[in-house]
Scaffold this motif. Structure first.
Motif, PDB file in Angstrom:
ATOM      1  N   ALA A 141       0.832  -1.203   0.000  1.00 22.59           N
ATOM      2  CA  ALA A 141       0.000   0.000   0.000  1.00 22.59           C
ATOM      3  C   ALA A 141       0.870   1.256   0.000  1.00 22.59           C
ATOM      4  N   PHE A 142       1.891   1.288   0.847  1.00 25.56           N
ATOM      5  CA  PHE A 142       2.772   2.449   0.894  1.00 25.56           C
ATOM      6  C   PHE A 142       3.599   2.572  -0.389  1.00 25.56           C
ATOM      7  N   ALA A 143       3.966   1.439  -0.984  1.00 33.11           N
ATOM      8  CA  ALA A 143       4.703   1.478  -2.245  1.00 33.11           C
ATOM      9  C   ALA A 143       3.829   2.051  -3.356  1.00 33.11           C
ATOM     10  N   TYR A 144       2.569   1.639  -3.405  1.00 34.03           N
ATOM     11  CA  TYR A 144       1.643   2.196  -4.396  1.00 34.03           C
ATOM     12  C   TYR A 144       1.423   3.679  -4.141  1.00 34.03           C
ATOM     13  N   GLY A 145       1.377   4.060  -2.875  1.00 36.94           N
ATOM     14  CA  GLY A 145       1.272   5.475  -2.548  1.00 36.94           C
ATOM     15  C   GLY A 145       2.454   6.258  -3.089  1.00 36.94           C
ATOM     16  N   ALA A 146       3.648   5.691  -2.969  1.00 36.76           N
ATOM     17  CA  ALA A 146       4.852   6.336  -3.500  1.00 36.76           C
ATOM     18  C   ALA A 146       4.762   6.485  -5.017  1.00 36.76           C
ATOM     19  N   LEU A 147       4.189   5.492  -5.687  1.00 29.70           N
ATOM     20  CA  LEU A 147       4.045   5.564  -7.137  1.00 29.70           C
ATOM     21  C   LEU A 147       3.064   6.668  -7.538  1.00 29.70           C
ATOM     22  N   ILE A 148       2.010   6.871  -6.738  1.00 27.60           N
ATOM     23  CA  ILE A 148       1.086   7.979  -7.005  1.00 27.60           C
ATOM     24  C   ILE A 148       1.825   9.304  -6.922  1.00 27.60           C
ATOM     25  N   VAL A 149       2.648   9.463  -5.878  1.00 28.93           N
ATOM     26  CA  VAL A 149       3.431  10.695  -5.726  1.00 28.93           C
ATOM     27  C   VAL A 149       4.369  10.872  -6.909  1.00 28.93           C
ATOM     28  N   SER A 167      -4.276  11.337   7.551  1.00 27.15           N
ATOM     29  CA  SER A 167      -5.357  10.545   6.969  1.00 27.15           C
ATOM     30  C   SER A 167      -4.830   9.636   5.867  1.00 27.15           C
ATOM     31  N   VAL A 168      -3.944  10.172   5.020  1.00 27.76           N
ATOM     32  CA  VAL A 168      -3.330   9.358   3.961  1.00 27.76           C
ATOM     33  C   VAL A 168      -2.561   8.185   4.557  1.00 27.76           C
ATOM     34  N   LEU A 169      -1.721   8.474   5.535  1.00 27.02           N
ATOM     35  CA  LEU A 169      -0.875   7.434   6.132  1.00 27.02           C
ATOM     36  C   LEU A 169      -1.714   6.357   6.821  1.00 27.02           C
ATOM     37  N   LEU A 170      -2.739   6.769   7.565  1.00 27.96           N
ATOM     38  CA  LEU A 170      -3.559   5.793   8.278  1.00 27.96           C
ATOM     39  C   LEU A 170      -4.399   4.961   7.323  1.00 27.96           C
ATOM     40  N   MET A 171      -4.906   5.594   6.245  1.00 27.85           N
ATOM     41  CA  MET A 171      -5.689   4.815   5.282  1.00 27.85           C
ATOM     42  C   MET A 171      -4.822   3.778   4.581  1.00 27.85           C
ATOM     43  N   LEU A 172      -3.604   4.150   4.232  1.00 25.61           N
ATOM     44  CA  LEU A 172      -2.693   3.169   3.633  1.00 25.61           C
ATOM     45  C   LEU A 172      -2.366   2.064   4.630  1.00 25.61           C
ATOM     46  N   ALA A 173      -2.218   2.451   5.899  1.00 23.48           N
ATOM     47  CA  ALA A 173      -1.850   1.480   6.934  1.00 23.48           C
ATOM     48  C   ALA A 173      -2.955   0.466   7.199  1.00 23.48           C
ATOM     49  N   THR A 174      -4.203   0.788   6.844  1.00 17.57           N
ATOM     50  CA  THR A 174      -5.285  -0.188   7.062  1.00 17.57           C
ATOM     51  C   THR A 174      -5.071  -1.460   6.253  1.00 17.57           C
ATOM     52  N   SER A 175      -4.246  -1.385   5.206  1.00 13.14           N
ATOM     53  CA  SER A 175      -3.970  -2.590   4.409  1.00 13.14           C
ATOM     54  C   SER A 175      -3.214  -3.646   5.204  1.00 13.14           C
ATOM     55  N   ALA A 226      -6.563   3.144  -4.192  1.00 10.60           N
ATOM     56  CA  ALA A 226      -7.352   4.047  -5.041  1.00 10.60           C
ATOM     57  C   ALA A 226      -8.240   4.963  -4.213  1.00 10.60           C
ATOM     58  N   GLN A 227      -8.789   4.438  -3.115  1.00 16.76           N
ATOM     59  CA  GLN A 227      -9.721   5.238  -2.326  1.00 16.76           C
ATOM     60  C   GLN A 227      -9.050   6.410  -1.613  1.00 16.76           C
ATOM     61  N   THR A 228      -7.733   6.414  -1.555  1.00 20.45           N
ATOM     62  CA  THR A 228      -7.007   7.540  -0.954  1.00 20.45           C
ATOM     63  C   THR A 228      -6.705   8.639  -1.967  1.00 20.45           C
ATOM     64  N   ALA A 229      -7.071   8.437  -3.236  1.00 17.31           N
ATOM     65  CA  ALA A 229      -6.687   9.369  -4.298  1.00 17.31           C
ATOM     66  C   ALA A 229      -7.085  10.820  -4.021  1.00 17.31           C
ATOM     67  N   PRO A 230      -8.325  11.111  -3.588  1.00 21.69           N
ATOM     68  CA  PRO A 230      -8.651  12.524  -3.309  1.00 21.69           C
ATOM     69  C   PRO A 230      -7.753  13.131  -2.238  1.00 21.69           C
ATOM     70  N   LEU A 231      -7.433  12.354  -1.212  1.00 24.08           N
ATOM     71  CA  LEU A 231      -6.543  12.858  -0.162  1.00 24.08           C
ATOM     72  C   LEU A 231      -5.151  13.125  -0.714  1.00 24.08           C
ATOM     73  N   PHE A 232      -4.683  12.246  -1.588  1.00 24.47           N
ATOM     74  CA  PHE A 232      -3.376  12.453  -2.210  1.00 24.47           C
ATOM     75  C   PHE A 232      -3.364  13.744  -3.029  1.00 24.47           C
ATOM     76  N   ILE A 233      -4.430  13.996  -3.793  1.00 26.03           N
ATOM     77  CA  ILE A 233      -4.473  15.199  -4.622  1.00 26.03           C
ATOM     78  C   ILE A 233      -4.433  16.453  -3.752  1.00 26.03           C
ATOM     79  N   ILE A 234      -5.182  16.457  -2.650  1.00 28.90           N
ATOM     80  CA  ILE A 234      -5.167  17.607  -1.732  1.00 28.90           C
ATOM     81  C   ILE A 234      -3.768  17.799  -1.156  1.00 28.90           C
ATOM     82  N   MET A 235      -3.139  16.700  -0.771  1.00 31.04           N
ATOM     83  CA  MET A 235      -1.809  16.757  -0.166  1.00 31.04           C
ATOM     84  C   MET A 235      -0.745  17.214  -1.157  1.00 31.04           C
ATOM     85  N   LEU A 236      -0.869  16.771  -2.409  1.00 25.89           N
ATOM     86  CA  LEU A 236       0.179  17.017  -3.397  1.00 25.89           C
ATOM     87  C   LEU A 236      -0.032  18.296  -4.197  1.00 25.89           C
ATOM     88  N   ALA A 237      -1.199  18.924  -4.077  1.00 24.85           N
ATOM     89  CA  ALA A 237      -1.521  20.091  -4.903  1.00 24.85           C
ATOM     90  C   ALA A 237      -0.429  21.162  -4.904  1.00 24.85           C
TER      91      ALA A 237
END
Length: 446
Positions: free
Chosen positions: A281-289, A383-391, A404-415
């Motif tokens: 989950a965290f690796a996929y998060g890194a790929l989104i970034v 919120s991003v970190l905890l949602m990824l950690a639920t995996s 995928a369900q963290t995508a809106p949070l990622f966009i807000i964080m990365l804007a």
């Protein structure tokens, strides 16, 4: 006294003016190109979703019968206890039951629900980014980051099929926007601020009933209590209402279930913790970034050297002791590389994913320290970190849909870290192409 300008200085001055003018114009052209590409991506998704008229497939045939279950039992204890073949809560059923007269629970209508909800998410993201920019006194095109949700490859699958993630993501995004608006009314029309916080809590409660990992937004919201300045006491009341209403909305269902999933699906949470699923989950998060805003990462030569050394160390550790194996795109690569290579391929890619997962967590820590005086930024990051950690707690399998369900949070964080350049356009297009191919694998490109 006459001062003689050195020969060539005028030419240098003209060159600098020309350079600055071109530099100001060029990003604007690139900005329009990036926005146009994002819009084109969404329209393409809309068109292919209309074209896909195959009968329900993948998880769709499992979810639709539970809509009929709501028709049979109504909103009752029997309905909640008899939900079968789905781990998420009943928000999916609420949405499709209400829209059944329009969609008739048949493709493509039932799939277009998610596609149109994605458009609503994009609009909400633009509104959230605008509000954030006003607080930071930044003026940028808010549609630029909002449309980057199309660059998240997993979004295409959950938006082009009648799955459970998008409704929950919509209500979670709505809750964040309403929570942003509520403090504006701490001095005047106080009742409106309370009303917005109630609606924000209700929206979050519905999001949790759609996908239970969104419950982590409740403890994350505690960081908003650190807000200083203005009507501090009223702001804290607003946040407290938000958290309380969200829990009151979903807790009765969890009490009926005796957990966070329907009783008939409780087996998916048995077995404790699966470390590898959390790492993925965290690796996929890194790929989104990496696709959306690589500037969020902190990197230099030393960090690159450490990452290479870490991979070299993890490679034998994983092969001889950990035995983590993960082989994305193995079907395609198996047609290119010999069998001997494909046998070790899963053990080559796994330590790489572990390395970038650790790197993501390291950069998240640096971001936390940098933003430690900004409660809203910390709220989103946690919120991003905890949602990824639920995996970590999902024991039966790992799916990129959990990320995928963290995508809106990622966009807000990365804007704030999205740049306007040619590389950004290339990454946006690449993310959309990967997403399109991922979606079409379910429909066999028909």
């Amino acid at each position: 006294m006459i001062i003689h300008r050195p020969r060539g200085s005028i030419h240098r001055g003209l060159w600098m003016i020309s350079y600055r003018t071109t530099n100001m114009r060029y990003p604007k052209e690139q900005e329009r190109s990036i926005i146009a590409t994002g819009i084109t991506g969404y329209l393409l998704l809309l068109v292919i979703t209309i074209i896909h008229r195959q009968p329900p497939l993948f998880d769709e045939p499992l979810l639709i019968p539970n809509v009929l279950l709501l028709d049979q039992y109504g909103l009752s204890r029997e309905f909640f206890l008899n939900i079968d073949n789905q781990a998420p809560g009943p928000l999916y059923q609420f949405v499709h039951y209400a829209l059944r007269p329009i969609t008739h629970l048949q493709p493509p209508g039932i799939r277009l629900v998610n596609t149109f909800m994605l458009l609503m998410i994009i609009v909400l993201l633009a509104a959230i980014v605008r509000k954030t920019q006003l607080q930071r006194r930044i003026k940028q095109n808010v549609w630029l980051p909002a449309l980057h949700i199309m660059a998240v490859p997993m979004i295409w699958t959950v938006s082009g099929m009648a799955l459970t993630e998008i409704p929950a993501m919509l209500f979670a995004s709505l809750s964040i926007w309403l929570l942003q608006l509520a403090p504006d009314y701490t001095r005047k029309r106080w009742w409106l601020g309370v009303g917005l916080s109630l609606l924000a809590g209700l929206s979050l409660g519905l999001a949790i009933l759609g996908r239970s990992p969104f419950v982590v937004l409740v403890p994350s919201a505690l960081l908003l209590l650190l807000q200083i300045g203005g009507e501090v006491r009223k702001r804290r009341i607003i946040v407290s209402i938000y958290m309380t209403v969200a829990l009151l909305c979903c807790m009765p269902v969890f009490v009926i279930w005796g957990g966070l999933v329907p009783p008939k699906q409780a087996i998916i949470n048995e077995g404790g913790i699966v470390f590898w699923h959390g790492i993925l989950a965290f690796a996929y998060g890194a790929l989104i970034v990496l696709i959306v805003a690589p500037a969020w990462f902190t990197y230099n030569r030393l960090i690159l050297l450490v990452l290479v050394l870490l991979y070299v160390i993890l490679l034998p550790v994983n092969y001889y002791w950990l035995h983590y194996a993960y082989a994305p795109l193995s079907g395609v690569l198996g047609k290119i590389f010999p069998a001997a290579v494909m046998q070790i391929y899963p053990y080559l890619i796994s330590p790489f994913l572990l390395t970038i997962a650790l790197y993501f967590l390291y950069c998240a820590f640096l971001q936390w320290m940098e933003r430690r005086t900004e409660p809203f930024s910390l709220f989103i990051l946690l919120s991003v970190l905890l949602m990824l950690a639920t995996s970590f707690k999902v024991t039966h399998l790992f799916s990129s849909r959990y990320v995928a369900q963290t995508a809106p949070l990622f966009i807000i964080m990365l804007a704030p870290y999205i740049r306007i350049n040619r590389g950004q356009l290339i990454r946006l297009a690449a993310g959309m192409i990967i997403g399109l191919l991922s979606l079409e694998t379910y429909f066999l490109f028909r």
